[in-house]
Motif scaffolding. Structure first.
Motif, mmCIF file in Angstrom:
data_model
loop_
_atom_site.group_PDB
_atom_site.id
_atom_site.type_symbol
_atom_site.label_atom_id
_atom_site.label_comp_id
_atom_site.label_asym_id
_atom_site.label_seq_id
_atom_site.Cartn_x
_atom_site.Cartn_y
_atom_site.Cartn_z
ATOM 1 N N LEU A 822 0.838 -1.204 0.000
ATOM 2 C CA LEU A 822 0.000 0.000 0.000
ATOM 3 C C LEU A 822 0.867 1.246 0.000
ATOM 4 N N MET A 823 0.510 2.200 -0.863
ATOM 5 C CA MET A 823 1.147 3.523 -0.877
ATOM 6 C C MET A 823 0.054 4.572 -0.668
ATOM 7 N N ILE A 824 0.164 5.368 0.391
ATOM 8 C CA ILE A 824 -0.807 6.419 0.701
ATOM 9 C C ILE A 824 -0.173 7.752 0.332
ATOM 10 N N THR A 825 -0.793 8.466 -0.616
ATOM 11 C CA THR A 825 -0.159 9.677 -1.160
ATOM 12 C C THR A 825 -0.780 10.963 -0.648
ATOM 13 N N TYR A 826 -1.864 10.912 0.126
ATOM 14 C CA TYR A 826 -2.467 12.140 0.638
ATOM 15 C C TYR A 826 -2.058 12.360 2.091
ATOM 16 N N PRO A 827 -2.163 13.592 2.624
ATOM 17 C CA PRO A 827 -1.794 13.838 4.021
ATOM 18 C C PRO A 827 -2.571 12.919 4.952
ATOM 19 N N PHE A 828 -1.834 12.147 5.771
ATOM 20 C CA PHE A 828 -2.442 11.028 6.496
ATOM 21 C C PHE A 828 -2.036 11.065 7.964
ATOM 22 N N ALA A 829 -3.007 10.760 8.830
ATOM 23 C CA ALA A 829 -2.704 10.744 10.261
ATOM 24 C C ALA A 829 -3.389 9.598 10.994
ATOM 25 N N GLU A 830 -4.508 9.116 10.487
ATOM 26 C CA GLU A 830 -5.320 8.136 11.207
ATOM 27 C C GLU A 830 -4.842 6.714 10.917
ATOM 28 N N PHE A 831 -3.763 6.315 11.591
ATOM 29 C CA PHE A 831 -3.227 4.969 11.365
ATOM 30 C C PHE A 831 -4.185 3.883 11.869
ATOM 31 N N LYS A 832 -5.144 4.281 12.674
ATOM 32 C CA LYS A 832 -6.133 3.313 13.146
ATOM 33 C C LYS A 832 -6.955 2.759 11.985
ATOM 34 N N GLU A 833 -7.096 3.571 10.908
ATOM 35 C CA GLU A 833 -7.834 3.115 9.735
ATOM 36 C C GLU A 833 -7.198 1.888 9.097
ATOM 37 N N LEU A 834 -5.901 1.679 9.330
ATOM 38 C CA LEU A 834 -5.201 0.543 8.720
ATOM 39 C C LEU A 834 -5.576 -0.774 9.378
ATOM 40 N N GLU A 835 -6.201 -0.718 10.537
ATOM 41 C CA GLU A 835 -6.571 -1.957 11.216
ATOM 42 C C GLU A 835 -7.622 -2.730 10.434
#
Length: 1003
Positions: A822-835
């Protein structure tokens, strides 16, 4: 420190220095070093008088504050708070240490510029300031000295001391004159009158640029005022750009991506996201850019935003290095039919009001020193012969001033990607807006019009309802998404929705027609504007006059006309309109300009259409009305006429359409030189054609087939302009195509967009070629995230491909896909979403938001590769130790608060670290002996602390260093394997870096 507190502190500093000069005078040195209150107690008798003197100097401090507060608000707003604080500290420290006695002031003849030169020459420059901070320090210190001198010259004792000084000087008048002559500014070829006024003029020029270019027309009349507009800095939305030369370019620098606006949303919710490479990031690398885009794609708006942001020193991210540049905005349309401007004339269109006081050769000095940002707009608005002159003009400019940064814009038809390749320009293309981009634009547009307040057609508090209603319509009606693919069309759609509720158009011809009717007549009539009610001109009358004016401009290949000449044309047209009593051409023209919202005066005495697209639409209608089809056929090979001919096909009656298309295709057969261009034009006309006869339809189909399959990277954008009808000509399978043809076919389909395109891409999804699947993954951005994931990506073996996520809607859809990379290219902060995702083996987050908590990564303990490119401190770093299978890690050193004993997985073999400084201690790497590959990058040349510990890594056999200062090393810590030194500071004798078992590559 906020602006008010900073201004107050500086005001107190200046007032204190003046008090010390007044009260201390030529007295003892220790008195001059006292603070203001103590000095007043020593020098002034009586408590009451002491308090009175203190109040006087408090008022002086307030006066300085009143001047500096707005100055600080305006200058360099892009600086972080700690950077501003460092600058304020430096200015105050310089004042405290400066020699500001009356002797020093009189020795400089009380001239602020001379005092600044003396003080800065004698004082140690402040340390630790970057380029932008240093510029603010210089500007702010000069301002404070100016105020100090003006205060001192108004003090009662100054005249007495100045007179004494003057009498003393008469004994050595000759020597004094010699010293005065020495103080004259140095002159040179590029500074024939010196440079002492450069800074003052630059400040004034940047203020003017920041004000005059910070506006954007929303293509609707909003008040009785001519040209009502909103601030560009509020309305601006970041767009995307592509270009072969920038793909994959940013490996190792991606952490510098600029943050998008916080309220930019994806298709579903807000979150500051967008798809693809932002144009600001794409511009950050090359020094020379040819920026191409279709009509209304935002080219001019982007250049204006660059100029305003440069004037304010407010760039961030990859463009932060542009702070300090002087923007020079040149509209080529103003030079049609006349010579292109010499450097001294380049400021005329934006700052003509002050060029009369511009220091001689000032522009040349900006260009020579590489401090200019040249923004050249509208190559396509000139004739082909004139464009060749533009290229020669640019070549000569770059030969004389090779260090200047330059961005040139054009429509693609007027300048190919290689048009300026010899001049080493990088070609970029502004892409059609994707659904997330469109949603961001809609939200930002409604935010911008809030500033119009009571001028809106609805209460301000109802704007959120209109905004959400339009977003719902765009989601539910795919043709609207396709229609609003450019900022121009999207802005018109927003305005029409606000004025007319749910009455939204089916195609862009209807959109242009409705927009024109609203702007030209209906809005004023609906609001009973007196000038509209009293006018004898109907909507049809106004359109007839505008059509005639548009054709005259286009027929002469012009975008502007003098007001006097235009008034003559309008007067002649009025003379033939016998049903009207109006006879004053100038009065009617000025009324159209002031009230229609279609015409404007870009400069005094000149007239043009607010956007070239309106001129082309009206000229096309005039061509059909006056049966000028032969003229259009003759000009079909000219880029300037492409859009006019496409829209003329929509305006024309059936015989005219047949003649137009037949003539274009006949020319394609007879003139091989223009065959491809003419066939593409004929195919593009299908976008606006209501119908075609069967024989002519077959000829057009044959012309389209001659263009397919697309082969070049420039083909998709041109072919996509044909519209959805092209989809029926594309193959249902990619099996017969080469890999490159298949990739370009996918790009063409995705640029067309819509349900039919999605269905075609679904049929392509069984192709197993690697590059084809990469193209299909990239196409995801142009469609609804859930629909594309279910139709195209769900059957993919995604374990073999990295899935790129450009907005949160895609991330939610990815939870249903068999994704592992996975490559996330937008400004990202909610690592909980990866669960919610399946177990990942690779995760690359290009832009981690400051303060993000990494702790939820514990749920992804299958990760073997992790990349975290951030722009601020992160939390939860202890989770890194829990990723037991982690082999490769990339992160930014300055964003990990504690490096000592950094918890990393014991399995780590590859480590990439960015943002090192001289204060960074990398000794922690000694705790990870299994590291085989190590990359170390510094923002500025330096040697991080603990560099010697690299010698303790027994498995290290590949070391990659960027911007590291190894010049002081007596012995390189690594003695075997492979070392790459990119842009590093090297010792005079590079043999100290070498060893028998060590291979060194220097770049």
């Amino acid at each position: 420190m906020v602006g008010e507190a900073a201004a107050l502190r500086l005001g107190s500093t200046v007032a204190k220095a003046a008090a010390q000069m007044w009260l201390g005078g030529k007295r003892r040195e220790q008195e001059r070093r006292m603070d203001m209150s103590e000095l007043i107690r020593v020098r002034v008798s009586g408590l009451r008088f002491q308090r009175g003197v203190e109040r006087q100097f408090d008022e002086m401090a307030d006066a300085v504050y009143d001047r500096l507060a707005p100055f600080l608000e305006r200058e360099f707003p892009g600086l972080e708070e700690n950077s501003r604080q460092a600058v304020i500290d430096a200015v105050c420290d310089t004042f405290a240490a400066a020699e500001l006695s009356d002797e020093a002031i009189l020795a400089a003849d009380a001239r602020p510029a001379e005092i600044v030169r003396r003080l800065t020459g004698a004082a140690r420059p402040p340390v630790g300031l970057g380029e932008a901070e240093t510029r603010l320090y210089e500007v702010l210190f000069a301002e404070c000295v100016e105020y100090y001198v003006r205060i001192v010259r108004g003090l009662p004792v100054f005249e007495e001391r100045a007179l004494s000084e003057l009498l003393a000087r008469t004994t050595s008048l000759g020597a004094e004159i010699a010293r005065v002559l020495q103080r004259l500014p140095d002159r040179s070829l590029f500074a024939p009158e010196g440079t002492d006024r450069d800074g003052e003029f630059r400040r004034r020029y940047l203020e003017l640029v920041s004000t005059t270019l910070d506006e954007v027309e929303l293509f609707r009349r909003t008040s009785d005022r001519a040209g009502a507009q909103v601030r560009l800095s509020v309305a601006y939305v970041s767009l995307r750009a592509t270009g072969d030369e920038i793909r994959g370019r940013r490996e190792g620098t991606r952490r510098a991506l600029p943050l998008l606006r916080p309220d930019m949303s994806d298709w579903e919710s807000s979150g500051g996201e967008g798809a693809g490479m932002r144009v600001e990031a794409a511009l950050g690398g090359p020094a020379r850019v040819l920026l191409r885009g279709e009509a209304g794609s935002g080219k001019t708006t982007l250049l204006r935003w660059l100029a305003v942001t440069a004037a304010r020193g407010a760039f961030t991210g990859e463009l932060a290095g542009w702070n300090g540049l002087t923007p020079v905005f040149v509209k080529l349309r103003e030079y049609s039919g006349r010579a292109l401007p010499a450097p001294e004339a380049m400021l005329d269109s934006v700052a003509g009001q002050i060029t009369g006081v511009m220091p001689k050769a000032w522009v040349e000095r900006q260009l020579t020193d590489g401090r200019a940002l040249l923004l050249i707009d509208g190559v396509d608005e000139l004739l082909d012969a004139e464009r060749r002159g533009v290229r020669e003009w640019l070549r000569k400019l770059l030969a004389a001033y090779p260090d200047v940064r330059m961005v040139v814009t054009s429509r693609p038809a007027a300048a190919g990607a290689d048009w300026l390749r010899r001049e080493k320009f990088t070609a970029l293309h502004l892409d059609r807006m994707t659904p997330p981009d469109l949603a961001a634009f809609v939200r930002q547009w409604h935010q911008a019009v809030r500033e119009l307040g009571e001028e809106l057609p609805c209460p301000v508090d109802e704007l959120p309802r209109y905004e959400q209603s339009l977003l719902n319509s765009l989601k539910d009606r795919p043709h609207l998404q396709s229609l609003a693919g450019t900022p121009l069309l999207a802005a018109m759609l927003c305005a029409m929705h606000l004025n007319r509720g749910s009455q939204l158009p089916r195609d862009r011809m209807e959109l242009y027609r409705n927009a024109l009717h609203t702007l030209v007549h209906e809005r004023d009539a609906d609001r009973n504007v007196p000038s509209a009610v009293d006018s004898g001109l109907s909507l049809g009358d106004k359109v007839v006059l505008l059509r005639d004016l548009a054709w005259r401009l286009s027929d002469n290949n012009r975008s502007e006309i003098s007001l006097d000449q235009a008034a003559v044309h309008v007067g002649r047209k009025l003379a033939g309109m016998r049903h009207l009593d109006e006879g004053d051409g100038r009065a009617v023209l000025e009324s159209l300009r002031d009230r229609s919202g279609i015409l404007r005066s870009p400069t005094l005495g000149r007239l043009d259409f607010v956007h070239r697209t309106f001129q082309e639409y009206l000229a096309a209608e005039e061509a059909a009305e006056e049966d000028r089809i032969g003229n259009l056929i003759e000009r079909a090979h000219l880029d300037l006429w492409r859009e006019t001919i496409i829209m003329a096909a929509g305006h024309a009656n059936r015989p005219q359409r047949e003649d137009l298309l037949t003539g274009i295709l006949d020319r394609a057969t007879a003139e091989p030189r223009y065959a491809r261009k003419l066939r593409l034009l004929a195919a593009s006309c299908q976008e606006t054609l209501p119908e075609l006869s069967a024989p002519l339809g077959e000829r057009v189909d044959a012309a389209v087939h001659a263009l397919l399959p697309p082969r070049r990277t420039t083909d998709p954008a041109g072919l996509a302009a044909v519209g959805t009808s092209l989809l029926r000509k594309l193959p249902r399978s990619l099996g017969e195509l080469t890999e490159n043809q298949a990739v370009q076919t996918i790009r063409t389909t995705s640029l067309i967009g819509g349900p039919e395109a999605l269905g075609l891409l679904t049929e392509y999804s069984d192709d197993e070629r690697h590059e084809v699947r990469r193209a299909l993954i990239s196409a995801w951005s142009y469609f609804d995230a859930d629909a594309y994931a279910d139709a195209v990506l769900s059957a993919f073996p995604l374990q073999k491909h990295a899935l790129s996520i450009s907005h949160s809607g895609q991330l939610r859809a990815a939870s249903r896909l068999p994704v592992s990379r996975l490559m996330i290219t937008y400004p990202f902060a909610e690592f909980k979403e990866l669960e919610r995702l399946p177990p990942l083996t690779e995760l690359d987050v290009e832009d981690v938001r400051s303060g993000a908590d990494l702790s939820p990564l514990a749920a992804q303990d299958t990760l073997s590769t992790l990349s975290l490119m951030s722009l601020g401190p992160l939390k939860g770093q202890a989770v890194l130790e829990r990723l037991k299978g982690l082999i490769s890690l990339r992160f930014v050193l300055e964003d990990i608060p504690v490096l000592e004993n950094l918890p990393l997985a014991p399995t780590l073999q590859a480590l990439s670290m960015f943002g090192a400084s001289s204060g960074t201690d990398i000794s922690f790497v000694a705790d990870h002996p299994r590291i085989e590959y190590l990359y170390l990058n510094a923002d500025e040349p330096c040697l991080p602390s603990g560099f010697h510990t690299l010698a303790t890594l027994p498995e290290l056999d590949y070391l990659d260093l960027a911007n590291i200062d190894v010049s002081t090393l007596e012995r390189f810590p690594v003695r075997r394997g492979f070392v790459v030194l990119s842009h590093c500071v090297l010792p005079a004798d590079t043999q100290t870096l070498r060893a028998p078992d060590l291979q060194v590559v220097i770049r």
